[in-house]
Design a protein around this motif. Structure first.
Motif, PDB file in Angstrom:
ATOM      1  N   ARG A 175       0.831  -1.201   0.000  1.00 20.35           N
ATOM      2  CA  ARG A 175       0.000   0.000   0.000  1.00 20.35           C
ATOM      3  C   ARG A 175       0.865   1.250   0.000  1.00 20.35           C
ATOM      4  N   GLU A 176       0.285   2.340  -0.460  1.00 21.50           N
ATOM      5  CA  GLU A 176       0.979   3.616  -0.536  1.00 21.50           C
ATOM      6  C   GLU A 176       0.076   4.721   0.010  1.00 21.50           C
ATOM      7  N   GLY A 177       0.661   5.881   0.242  1.00 23.80           N
ATOM      8  CA  GLY A 177      -0.109   7.059   0.623  1.00 23.80           C
ATOM      9  C   GLY A 177      -0.865   6.892   1.919  1.00 23.80           C
ATOM     10  N   ARG A 178      -2.119   7.355   1.911  1.00 26.46           N
ATOM     11  CA  ARG A 178      -2.926   7.299   3.129  1.00 26.46           C
ATOM     12  C   ARG A 178      -3.260   5.870   3.517  1.00 26.46           C
ATOM     13  N   ALA A 179      -3.378   4.994   2.524  1.00 27.37           N
ATOM     14  CA  ALA A 179      -3.646   3.590   2.831  1.00 27.37           C
ATOM     15  C   ALA A 179      -2.490   2.981   3.615  1.00 27.37           C
ATOM     16  N   LEU A 180      -1.262   3.341   3.247  1.00 26.65           N
ATOM     17  CA  LEU A 180      -0.089   2.860   3.972  1.00 26.65           C
ATOM     18  C   LEU A 180      -0.043   3.460   5.373  1.00 26.65           C
ATOM     19  N   ALA A 181      -0.361   4.743   5.489  1.00 29.47           N
ATOM     20  CA  ALA A 181      -0.389   5.379   6.804  1.00 29.47           C
ATOM     21  C   ALA A 181      -1.420   4.708   7.698  1.00 29.47           C
ATOM     22  N   GLY A 182      -2.587   4.391   7.127  1.00 30.63           N
ATOM     23  CA  GLY A 182      -3.609   3.706   7.897  1.00 30.63           C
ATOM     24  C   GLY A 182      -3.152   2.334   8.351  1.00 30.63           C
ATOM     25  N   GLU A 183      -2.433   1.618   7.494  1.00 30.06           N
ATOM     26  CA  GLU A 183      -1.937   0.292   7.861  1.00 30.06           C
ATOM     27  C   GLU A 183      -0.894   0.394   8.970  1.00 30.06           C
ATOM     28  N   ARG A 184      -0.059   1.411   8.916  1.00 34.11           N
ATOM     29  CA  ARG A 184       0.958   1.578   9.952  1.00 34.11           C
ATOM     30  C   ARG A 184       0.318   1.852  11.313  1.00 34.11           C
ATOM     31  N   VAL A 185      -0.699   2.688  11.328  1.00 35.38           N
ATOM     32  CA  VAL A 185      -1.399   2.949  12.589  1.00 35.38           C
ATOM     33  C   VAL A 185      -2.109   1.683  13.067  1.00 35.38           C
ATOM     34  N   SER A 186      -2.655   0.922  12.139  1.00 37.24           N
ATOM     35  CA  SER A 186      -3.315  -0.326  12.488  1.00 37.24           C
ATOM     36  C   SER A 186      -2.348  -1.307  13.144  1.00 37.24           C
ATOM     37  N   VAL A 187      -1.142  -1.435  12.586  1.00 36.01           N
ATOM     38  CA  VAL A 187      -0.134  -2.325  13.168  1.00 36.01           C
ATOM     39  C   VAL A 187       0.306  -1.814  14.535  1.00 36.01           C
ATOM     40  N   LEU A 188       0.403  -0.490  14.682  1.00 36.57           N
ATOM     41  CA  LEU A 188       0.749   0.083  15.984  1.00 36.57           C
ATOM     42  C   LEU A 188      -0.282  -0.304  17.037  1.00 36.57           C
ATOM     43  N   VAL A 189      -1.557  -0.216  16.685  1.00 37.70           N
ATOM     44  CA  VAL A 189      -2.616  -0.601  17.624  1.00 37.70           C
ATOM     45  C   VAL A 189      -2.519  -2.075  17.969  1.00 37.70           C
ATOM     46  N   ARG A 190      -2.279  -2.920  16.967  1.00 34.90           N
ATOM     47  CA  ARG A 190      -2.106  -4.355  17.229  1.00 34.90           C
ATOM     48  C   ARG A 190      -0.947  -4.588  18.191  1.00 34.90           C
ATOM     49  N   ALA A 191       0.157  -3.891  17.946  1.00 37.60           N
ATOM     50  CA  ALA A 191       1.332  -4.068  18.803  1.00 37.60           C
ATOM     51  C   ALA A 191       1.026  -3.697  20.249  1.00 37.60           C
ATOM     52  N   LEU A 192       0.331  -2.579  20.446  1.00 36.34           N
ATOM     53  CA  LEU A 192       0.014  -2.135  21.809  1.00 36.34           C
ATOM     54  C   LEU A 192      -0.942  -3.104  22.502  1.00 36.34           C
ATOM     55  N   LEU A 193      -1.934  -3.614  21.774  1.00 38.33           N
ATOM     56  CA  LEU A 193      -2.882  -4.541  22.377  1.00 38.33           C
ATOM     57  C   LEU A 193      -2.221  -5.875  22.712  1.00 38.33           C
ATOM     58  N   ILE A 194      -1.375  -6.375  21.815  1.00 38.60           N
ATOM     59  CA  ILE A 194      -0.681  -7.637  22.087  1.00 38.60           C
ATOM     60  C   ILE A 194       0.271  -7.477  23.270  1.00 38.60           C
ATOM     61  N   THR A 195       0.948  -6.337  23.340  1.00 41.18           N
ATOM     62  CA  THR A 195       1.826  -6.070  24.473  1.00 41.18           C
ATOM     63  C   THR A 195       1.040  -6.026  25.776  1.00 41.18           C
ATOM     64  N   THR A 196      -0.128  -5.425  25.740  1.00 35.99           N
ATOM     65  CA  THR A 196      -0.977  -5.354  26.936  1.00 35.99           C
ATOM     66  C   THR A 196      -1.399  -6.746  27.390  1.00 35.99           C
ATOM     67  N   VAL A 197      -1.811  -7.584  26.434  1.00 33.92           N
ATOM     68  CA  VAL A 197      -2.166  -8.966  26.773  1.00 33.92           C
ATOM     69  C   VAL A 197      -0.959  -9.676  27.389  1.00 33.92           C
ATOM     70  N   GLY A 198       0.222  -9.472  26.789  1.00 31.04           N
ATOM     71  CA  GLY A 198       1.426 -10.093  27.317  1.00 31.04           C
ATOM     72  C   GLY A 198       1.735  -9.655  28.739  1.00 31.04           C
ATOM     73  N   LEU A 199       1.579  -8.364  29.026  1.00 32.54           N
ATOM     74  CA  LEU A 199       1.826  -7.867  30.384  1.00 32.54           C
ATOM     75  C   LEU A 199       0.833  -8.451  31.389  1.00 32.54           C
ATOM     76  N   CYS A 200      -0.414  -8.606  30.973  1.00 30.90           N
ATOM     77  CA  CYS A 200      -1.425  -9.203  31.866  1.00 30.90           C
ATOM     78  C   CYS A 200      -1.081 -10.662  32.170  1.00 30.90           C
ATOM     79  N   ILE A 201      -0.638 -11.399  31.144  1.00 25.27           N
ATOM     80  CA  ILE A 201      -0.236 -12.790  31.371  1.00 25.27           C
ATOM     81  C   ILE A 201       0.958 -12.842  32.313  1.00 25.27           C
ATOM     82  N   ASN A 202       1.934 -11.982  32.085  1.00 29.93           N
ATOM     83  CA  ASN A 202       3.134 -11.969  32.927  1.00 29.93           C
ATOM     84  C   ASN A 202       2.787 -11.694  34.384  1.00 29.93           C
ATOM     85  N   ALA A 203       1.808 -10.828  34.609  1.00 30.10           N
ATOM     86  CA  ALA A 203       1.399 -10.525  35.983  1.00 30.10           C
ATOM     87  C   ALA A 203       0.783 -11.737  36.671  1.00 30.10           C
TER      88      ALA A 203
END
Length: 392
Positions: free
Chosen positions: A63-91
Motif C-alpha cells: 500500500r501507498e499514501g494514506r492507505a499505507l499510513a492507515g496500515e501503519r497505525v493499524s499495526v501500531l494498535v495491534r502491537a500495543l494490544l498484544i503487548t498489553t495482553v502479554g503484560l497481563c499474562i506476565n502478571a
C-alpha cells in the motif's frame, strides 16, 4: 488454510516446550520434543507474523499514501494490544514461571516492523540478512555493558522500575530478543510479497528452506569439528567437555562473550547467525509443505488451521492454565489435554462464530483506527472509479 495450519503447528510446538520435559531423566539426553520444537516453533511464529503483516499491507502490491499510513497505525494498535495482553499474562505468572511469554516480545516485533510495511521482497530480504548477521554480533559485543536480565516475564512494575533493563531485554538479552528475531519477521514479510498461491513458489520455499537448514548445520559442524572450534570454545571458556556438550544442546542462557567461536553454534535460542539460518530454514520448509498439501487435503488440516487462526486466544489460555501449576506431576497427560481442548475449542468456535475472541477484539480496534486515518472517502474510491469507467 496452509498458513494457518503452519501457525497451528508452531502453537503445538510451543505447548510441547512449555509442558513436556526437556531431557530424559534416565539417560540425560534431550527429549524428542526438545529436539523437534525448541527454538524452531518461536521462529516459525515470527516468520508467519511477517507473512501476515505483508498480506495485510497489500501482499504483492504494498500500500501507498494514506492507505499505507492507515496500515501503519493499524499495526501500531495491534502491537500495543498484544503487548498489553502479554503484560497481563506476565502478571499472572509465578516468580519462577513454567514458561516464557513471547507476546510481550511479539508486540515489539510489530513495532519494529512498521517502518518496513512499504518495502518489497528484495529489500526485505536484504534487511533480514543484515539483522541476521549484525544482531548476534551486537548481542555478544554488548552483553557485558548492557543492563543485567533479572526477570523472566516482565510485568508493568518491572517496566516502570527498570525501563533501560526492559528495553535491553526486549531487544537483545531476553528469551525472544527482537533484533535477531527481526530476521524471521522480515523474511516472512518478503515471502508475503510473493505469489504464495503459485505451486512454483511453494516448491521453492521447501527447497530453499531445506537447503538453508542443511547449509547452516553443515557450516557449524565444519567450524566446530573441522577447524577445531569446539576445542577453542572449551579452552577460551574453561569448560569441561561434558559442560560444553550440555551448552551445545540446551544453550547457556545468553550468548557467551569469551570468544567469537560461540557464533558458530546452532543451539536453539542462541540466536547466532547459523542458529537463525537453521531455524529460518525449518520455518520456510514447514510453510512450503503446508501450502502444498493444503491444496489437496485442506479439509484434513482443519484442527491445525483452526488453532492457527486464533493463536492469540489459545496461547493466552494455555499460559494462564500453566500458571496454575497443575501439569507438574503429569506432563504428558496435561500436554494431551491442552492439545485436545485447544483443537476442539478452535474448530467449534471457527465453524460457529468465525474469528477467535481475542483476535476479533484486536482486529476491530485495528480496523477502526485504520478507517479513521484513511477516511470513508478513500475507502469508497474504488466504487466511484468503477462507476466512472462504466460512464466512459
Amino acid at each position: 488454510m496452509g498458513i494457518d495450519a503452519a501457525r497451528g503447528l508452531a502453537l503445538i510446538g510451543l505447548m510441547a516446550i512449555h509442558i513436556l520435559p526437556s531431557w530424559n531423566t534416565e539417560t540425560g539426553e534431550a527429549t524428542w520434543s526438545w529436539r523437534l520444537f525448541s527454538g524452531d516453533s518461536a521462529a516459525l511464529f515470527a516468520l508467519l507474523a511477517g507473512v501476515g503483516l505483508a498480506l495485510g499491507s497489500g501482499g504483492r502490491h504494498p500500500r501507498e499514501g494514506r492507505a499505507l499510513a492507515g496500515e501503519r497505525v493499524s499495526v501500531l494498535v495491534r502491537a500495543l494490544l498484544i503487548t498489553t495482553v502479554g503484560l497481563c499474562i506476565n502478571a499472572a505468572m509465578p516468580e519462577n514461571p513454567p514458561a516464557y511469554d513471547i507476546l510481550f516480545y511479539y508486540g515489539v516485533f510489530f513495532l519494529l516492523a512498521i517502518p518496513f510495511l512499504h518495502a518489497k521482497a528484495p529489500a526485505l530480504f536484504v534487511w533480514a540478512t543484515g539483522f541476521g548477521i549484525l544482531a548476534p554480533l551486537m548481542m555478544q559485543g554488548l552483553l557485558d555493558v548492557l543492563p543485567a536480565w533479572w526477570y523472566y516475564n516482565p510485568t508493568l512494575s518491572n517496566v516502570l522500575s527498570n525501563p533501560a533493563g526492559t528495553v535491553s531485554q526486549l531487544l537483545l538479552t531476553g528469551s525472544y530478543p527482537a533484533l535477531p528475531y527481526m530476521t524471521y519477521l522480515l523474511v516472512g514479510m518478503g515471502l508475503g510479497r510473493l505469489d504464495l498461491r503459485a505451486v512454483s513458489t511453494q516448491v521453492r520455499l521447501v527447497i530453499v528452506g531445506a537447503s538453508l537448514w542443511i547449509a547452516a548445520q553443515t557450516i557449524s559442524y565444519v567450524l566446530l569439528y573441522g577447524f577445531e572450534g569446539y576445542f577453542k570454545l572449551q579452552a577460551a571458556s574453561h569448560l569441561s567437555e561434558e559442560k560444553l556438550d550440555e551448552i551445545l544442546v540446551w544453550g547457556a542462557g545468553s550468548l557467551p562473550t569469551t570468544t567469537g567461536w560461540w557464533l558458530a553454534i546452532t543451539t536453539p535460542h542462541s540466536n547466532t547467525p547459523l542458529a537463525i539460518a537453521a531455524s529460518l530454514g525449518v520455518g520456510m520448509t514447514v510453510l512450503g509443505v503446508f501450502l502444498l498439501i493444503s491444496r489437496k487435503i485442506g479439509g484434513w488440516l482443519l484442527p491445525l488451521s483452526a488453532m492457527g487462526s486464533m493463536t492469540l486466544t489459545l496461547y493466552t489460555a494455555h499460559l494462564l492454565v500453566l500458571a496454575l501449576g497443575l501439569h507438574e506431576d503429569a506432563r504428558y497427560l496435561w500436554y494431551i489435554v491442552h492439545l485436545l481442548v485447544a483443537a476442539g475449542f478452535a474448530v467449534v468456535w471457527q465453524l460457529t462464530l468465525g474469528q477467535g475472541p481475542l483476535e476479533r477484539i484486536v482486529a476491530l480496534a485495528a480496523k477502526g483506527t485504520r478507517r479513521l486515518v484513511v477516511g470513508q472517502a478513500q475507502s469508497s474510491s474504488p466504487v466511484r472509479m468503477n462507476d466512472s469507467k462504466r460512464a466512459r
